[in-house]
Design a protein around this motif. Structure first.
Motif: not given
Length: 276
Positions: A213-238
């Motif tokens: 919605l802020a105008g970012a490249n949708p593909i990059y937005a998807a990539e960064y969201q996956f990074v965030i999800m990966g961080m959340l998963f790692a933090a939760g698992g650890l």
């Protein structure tokens, strides 16, 4: 711009109308809870009101933080971890050493991920980025820790006779408890695993939507969201692994006897609210 000026901005006033709409929908849930005699109105209503006050206070606080040095972010994140541990301990009420275990586990899980992602450049070393993203990671670690503690407590209480019988045979405590530790970790990660499975198909997270919605490249937005999800998963698992391993050690006396898992005298916030 002063803090009062920020509250008087038109976009903030418009946001209050949206808050009112969301509150009306929440009130429907409370009404249904009352009609069905679920006895959840006090806890749900308190949590909803408390969440609103806390998030507005944090928004105002972050606005102030934008003008302070980056070093302050470390203290803020540590404070968030301490508060997360205090909240999480209620789900493990009666578990030996629950507050200490929660803080160490959340500090380990979320702290390691935040530092690693800062080093990798996934989180910009600015207050504007570090506090919101770090807060998401800490909050997820807290939720996972709460689920792990709640399941571990339930498993031990349900199987206390069996655990004590096996201990009497001379089996080491860490071996006796390992099955329940594994079960607790798996149960705590189910919501995160389901979110990853549905990512992009059913679940489109808010950060990705906001970037688009802020105008970012949708593909990059998807990539960064996956990074965030990966961080959340790692933090939760650890966090859940550290939490259950630590509490597994605190659960036994020096004589290798299982300690009682008794609720504290105040019964925690849930018991207090249920009595009102």
């Amino acid at each position: 711009m002063t803090l009062l000026d920020r509250f008087l901005e038109p976009v903030v006033v418009r946001g209050l109308v949206q808050v009112a709409a969301a509150s009306a929908l929440a009130a429907v849930v409370l009404g249904l809870s009352y009609l069905r005699s679920l006895d959840l109105e006090s806890e749900l209503g308190w949590a909803f009101a408390r969440g609103f006050v806390q998030v507005i206070a944090m928004g105002a606080f972050i606005g102030v933080l934008f003008s302070v040095p980056l070093a302050w972010s470390g203290g803020v994140l540590l404070a968030m971890m301490a508060i997360a541990a205090w909240i999480s301990k209620d789900r493990g009420g009666g578990v030996p050493g629950v507050l200490r275990v929660s803080f160490v586990a959340i500090l380990f899980g979320s702290g390691l991920v935040i530092v690693a992602m800062l080093a990798a450049g996934a989180i910009d070393a600015t207050v504007r980025n570090l506090i919101p993203v770090g807060g998401m990671i800490i909050a997820n670690a807290m939720k996972t820790n709460s689920l792990a503690l709640d399941r571990f407590k339930g498993e031990v209480r349900s199987n206390r006779a069996e655990i004590e019988a096996v201990l009497a045979l001379g089996v080491p405590p860490e071996k006796v408890i390992s099955e329940y530790v594994t079960t607790s970790v798996r149960a705590s990660l189910i919501p995160m695993v389901d979110s990853l499975k549905s990512l992009g198909l059913v679940y489109i997270p808010g950060m990705m939507s906001g970037m688009i919605l802020a105008g970012a490249n949708p593909i990059y937005a998807a990539e960064y969201q996956f990074v965030i999800m990966g961080m959340l998963f790692a933090a939760g698992g650890l966090t859940s692994m550290a939490s259950t391993l630590l509490v597994g050690k605190y659960a036994f006396t020096e004589a290798e006897q299982l300690k009682p898992f008794e609720e504290p005298a105040d019964g925690g916030i849930r018991t207090l609210l249920s009595r009102e």
